[in-house]
Design a protein around this motif. Structure first.
Motif, short mmCIF file in Angstrom:
data_model
loop_
_atom_site.label_atom_id
_atom_site.label_comp_id
_atom_site.label_asym_id
_atom_site.label_seq_id
_atom_site.Cartn_x
_atom_site.Cartn_y
_atom_site.Cartn_z
N THR A 105 0.85 -1.26 -0.14
CA THR A 105 -0.21 0.09 -0.01
C THR A 105 0.89 1.39 0.02
O THR A 105 0.45 2.31 -0.06
CB THR A 105 -0.87 -0.10 1.27
N VAL A 106 2.29 1.31 0.25
CA VAL A 106 3.19 2.37 0.22
C VAL A 106 3.55 2.67 -1.01
O VAL A 106 4.02 1.99 -1.76
CB VAL A 106 4.14 1.84 1.14
N ASP A 107 3.07 4.20 -1.37
CA ASP A 107 3.83 4.79 -2.54
C ASP A 107 5.11 4.53 -3.06
O ASP A 107 5.44 4.31 -4.06
CB ASP A 107 3.01 6.19 -2.80
N ALA A 108 6.03 4.43 -2.01
CA ALA A 108 7.51 4.39 -2.20
C ALA A 108 7.98 2.92 -2.70
O ALA A 108 8.91 2.91 -3.05
CB ALA A 108 8.22 4.66 -1.04
N VAL A 109 7.23 2.05 -2.39
CA VAL A 109 7.48 0.73 -2.68
C VAL A 109 6.85 -0.01 -3.86
O VAL A 109 5.90 0.18 -4.40
CB VAL A 109 6.71 -0.28 -1.58
N ASP A 110 7.90 -0.46 -4.64
CA ASP A 110 7.34 -1.21 -5.91
C ASP A 110 6.83 -2.79 -5.44
O ASP A 110 7.55 -3.57 -5.10
CB ASP A 110 8.56 -1.62 -7.05
N LYS A 111 5.59 -2.85 -5.58
CA LYS A 111 5.02 -4.04 -4.72
C LYS A 111 5.31 -5.42 -5.61
O LYS A 111 4.95 -6.46 -4.89
CB LYS A 111 3.39 -3.69 -4.78
N ASN A 112 5.92 -5.20 -6.63
CA ASN A 112 6.33 -6.59 -7.47
C ASN A 112 7.58 -6.75 -7.43
O ASN A 112 8.21 -7.67 -7.65
CB ASN A 112 5.81 -6.28 -8.81
N ARG A 113 8.43 -5.83 -6.38
CA ARG A 113 9.98 -6.20 -6.25
C ARG A 113 10.03 -6.22 -4.58
O ARG A 113 10.65 -5.20 -4.13
CB ARG A 113 10.80 -5.35 -6.70
N ILE A 114 9.55 -7.08 -4.05
CA ILE A 114 9.68 -7.20 -2.45
C ILE A 114 10.50 -8.48 -1.84
O ILE A 114 10.34 -9.52 -2.40
CB ILE A 114 8.32 -7.28 -1.52
N ALA A 115 11.54 -8.42 -1.18
CA ALA A 115 12.49 -9.46 -0.93
C ALA A 115 12.43 -9.53 0.69
O ALA A 115 11.90 -8.55 1.37
CB ALA A 115 13.90 -9.36 -1.09
N GLY A 116 12.78 -10.63 0.99
CA GLY A 116 12.84 -10.95 2.43
C GLY A 116 14.34 -11.34 3.03
O GLY A 116 14.63 -12.13 2.48
N LEU A 117 14.78 -10.74 4.30
CA LEU A 117 15.96 -11.00 4.68
C LEU A 117 15.73 -11.41 5.92
O LEU A 117 15.36 -10.48 6.82
CB LEU A 117 16.97 -9.47 4.68
N GLY A 118 15.90 -12.57 6.55
CA GLY A 118 15.93 -13.25 7.81
C GLY A 118 17.18 -13.41 8.44
O GLY A 118 18.30 -14.07 7.78
N ILE A 119 17.47 -12.90 9.72
CA ILE A 119 18.76 -12.88 10.29
C ILE A 119 18.68 -13.80 11.58
O ILE A 119 17.51 -13.69 12.20
CB ILE A 119 19.34 -11.68 10.89
N CYS A 120 19.38 -14.79 11.75
CA CYS A 120 19.35 -15.84 12.85
C CYS A 120 17.80 -16.34 12.97
O CYS A 120 17.27 -17.08 11.82
CB CYS A 120 19.79 -15.08 14.15
N ALA A 121 17.27 -16.36 13.80
CA ALA A 121 16.00 -16.87 14.12
C ALA A 121 14.97 -16.47 13.02
O ALA A 121 14.01 -17.26 12.48
CB ALA A 121 15.15 -16.81 15.53
N GLY A 122 15.03 -15.27 12.48
CA GLY A 122 14.31 -14.74 11.53
C GLY A 122 14.22 -15.53 10.21
O GLY A 122 13.38 -15.32 9.24
N ALA A 123 15.57 -16.19 10.04
CA ALA A 123 15.79 -17.01 8.60
C ALA A 123 14.45 -18.12 8.71
O ALA A 123 13.99 -18.55 7.66
CB ALA A 123 16.99 -17.53 8.77
N GLY A 124 14.26 -18.69 9.81
CA GLY A 124 13.10 -19.61 9.77
C GLY A 124 11.94 -18.94 9.63
O GLY A 124 11.07 -19.82 8.80
#
Length: 342
Positions: free
Chosen positions: A143-162
């Motif tokens: 919903t954010v104008d600054a974001v290209d909604k078709n180009r979203i990545a996820g970065l998980g660190i440590c437990a966030g990786a799971g």
């Protein structure tokens, strides 16, 4: 119930995420792709405080934008999920800020029960809740104008990786997956790390009793997350990152661990999702980090050929959280990957 400093030195605690029993959180479960109304907030370069909903609770985050951002820009964006018990100002925020310096929009946020976000049982590292919160963060970002909604990545660190690998397996709105200093386990690894099958079952039962007590009384049972002197702490010993005010021991972090955490965390098995990860994937880890065997097993099972694993074996687990030189090397690999996959 605690993890020894020796195990910590081997990086086996950093992800000590959580656990409330499913029925405790049943009322907080939302649909995987929660609909969020159009966002009319005006965004500026630098840090933008944002709020959005997840299963009826308000989540608070920081959206980092490049210094040259201007209204109308549509930026590739990264959601950053940090280690267990942590808040958005710790390693997730550090990586998000560095990504913004490199031209990306990046979101670090407090999941339910942590930091400034809502949630009834505080400091509860529920994998189910955190995974849903990431999915609802994707909905928010779209919903954010600054974001290209078709180009979203996820970065998980440590437990966030799971959590992030699970989202990658279940939500096709995530287009690229990156994990750093990752903790990925299955039942066999859990038994190895936490003292054997009998001890693990005892911890699960303790967690379930604590969750049932919370459901009945509304009062949570807590341990210190870390301590040099209190042997009941989950991370006992000299653990600089979480005990040093210049690193992770910041005022926003309360150094607390909900006992109900154990049941869900110890039965969480992200390995089961590996064969469903179809998007470009980058793992960055060290043989001196947390259970590298888990990273190797998960990586081998990912079916896509568009995957890469980078070993930075000179470094320990906590080095990846905030050590400037290690972060610079890590970010070089991350940005190179993002440029080719987003």
């Amino acid at each position: 119930m605690k993890l020894s400093s020796r195990l910590l030195a081997m990086s086996l605690v950093m992800f000590g995420s959580t656990a409330a029993v499913t029925n405790v959180f049943a009322q907080t479960v939302s649909s995987p792709q929660q609909k969020i109304a159009s966002n009319r907030q005006t965004f500026k370069p630098g840090i933008n405080r944002v709020t959005f909903q997840s299963a009826g609770e308000k989540l608070v985050g920081n959206l980092y934008l490049p210094t040259n951002y201007k209204t109308g820009d549509k930026l590739p964006t990264v959601i950053v999920s940090g280690s267990w018990t942590t808040v958005k100002e710790q390693m997730a925020g550090k990586y998000a800020q560095k990504l913004a310096e490199r031209g990306y929009a990046a979101l670090a946020f407090d999941s339910r029960s942590f930091g400034e976000s809502g949630g009834k049982l505080r400091s509860c590292e529920s994998p189910t809740v955190k995974i849903q919160d990431i999915k609802n963060a994707i909905s928010f970002l779209q919903t954010v104008d600054a974001v290209d909604k078709n180009r979203i990545a996820g970065l998980g660190i440590c437990a966030g990786a799971g959590y992030m690998t699970t989202v990658a397996a279940e939500d096709d709105r995530l287009k690229s997956l990156i994990t750093v200093a990752l903790w990925l386990h299955n039942p066999a690894i859990v038994n190895q790390v936490y003292g054997g099958k009998a001890k693990v079952q005892q911890m699960i039962q303790t967690g379930r009793k604590a969750a049932a007590s919370f459901a009945k009384t509304g009062k949570g049972d807590y341990l210190l997350a870390t301590s040099k002197t209190d042997k009941t702490a989950v991370m006992f010993g000299d653990i600089d990152y979480y005990q040093n005010p210049q690193r992770g021991a910041i005022p926003q972090w309360n150094n607390r661990f909900a006992v109900a955490t154990w049941a869900e965390w110890l039965t969480f098995n992200p390995m089961d999702k590996a064969d469903r990860v179809k998007i470009p994937t980058l793992f960055i880890h060290s043989e001196k980090g947390a259970i590298p065997a888990g990273a190797k097993q998960f990586f081998a099972t990912i079916p896509t050929t568009n995957k890469k694993i980078v070993w930075m074996n000179d470094y320990q687990q906590f080095d990846f959280y905030d050590r400037p030189d290690v972060m610079e090397k890590t970010l070089a690999s991350i940005v190179d990957r993002l440029r080719s996959t987003l």
